[in-house]
Design an enzyme around this catalytic site. Structure first.
Site, PDB file in Angstrom:
ATOM      1  CB  CYS A  35     -15.723  18.734  87.010  1.00 43.82           C
ATOM      2  SG  CYS A  35     -14.495  19.822  87.742  1.00 43.82           S
ATOM      3  CG  ASP A  37     -15.014  23.046  86.545  1.00 42.03           C
ATOM      4  OD1 ASP A  37     -15.420  23.214  85.392  1.00 42.03           O
ATOM      5  OD2 ASP A  37     -15.753  22.826  87.506  1.00 42.03           O
ATOM      6  CB  CYS A  60     -18.360  24.266  90.917  1.00 41.58           C
ATOM      7  SG  CYS A  60     -17.397  23.450  92.201  1.00 41.58           S
ATOM      8  CB  CYS A 104     -14.401  21.388  94.098  1.00 37.90           C
ATOM      9  SG  CYS A 104     -15.814  20.496  93.439  1.00 37.90           S
TER      10      CYS A 104
HETATM   11 FE1  FES Z   1     -15.422  21.264  88.956  1.00 38.67          FE
HETATM   12 FE2  FES Z   1     -16.136  21.725  91.420  1.00 38.67          FE
HETATM   13  S1  FES Z   1     -17.269  20.676  89.915  1.00 38.67           S
HETATM   14  S2  FES Z   1     -14.304  22.276  90.455  1.00 38.67           S
END
Ligand code: FES
Length: 127
Positions: A35, A37, A60, A104
């Protein structure tokens, strides 16, 4: 059935150990390939024991909850034990995460491992 357990919601709403340790002994930063992140983990280490841990994330809600739980699981523990922490164990401690959110929880596990590696590297550089 609710998508997220009570524990996930609790750690998401009131995350433990959020922030920065300015004089951290080890810092780990990882990005999530799925993702994009980012997670940053700070460790304060004394005699191979994790005395303090804090994290910052652009992840998230599941990443926030799993990092919060992971920091609670490793605080006060020896490095050897922290290295064995898996994202599965973190998810179990949270009473589960939806399958598509398991990636995640990997952020926390990897950031902890990176921070410990960083600590070991700094220690070796000093010696
Ligand atoms: Fe990226 Fe959860 S969607 S860490």
């Amino acid at each position: 059935m609710a998508l997220y357990s009570e524990k996930v919601m609790d750690h998401f709403r009131n995350p433990r150990n959020v922030g920065v340790i300015e004089d951290a002994d080890g810092v780990g930063e990882v990005g999530n390939a799925k993702c994009g992140d980012i997670m940053k983990m700070y460790l304060k280490i004394e005699d191979e024991i994790i005395k303090d841990v804090k994290f910052e994330t652009f992840g998230c809600g599941s990443a926030i909850a799993s990092s919060s739980m992971a920091t609670e699981l490793i605080k006060g523990k020896p490095l050897s034990e922290a290295l064995e922490l898996t994202n599965k164990a973190v998810a179990e401690a949270l009473d589960g995460l939806p399958d598509y959110k398991m990636h995640c929880s990997v952020l926390a596990e990897e950031a902890i491992k990176n921070a410990i590696e960083d600590y070991e590297k700094k220690k070796n550089d000093k010696e």
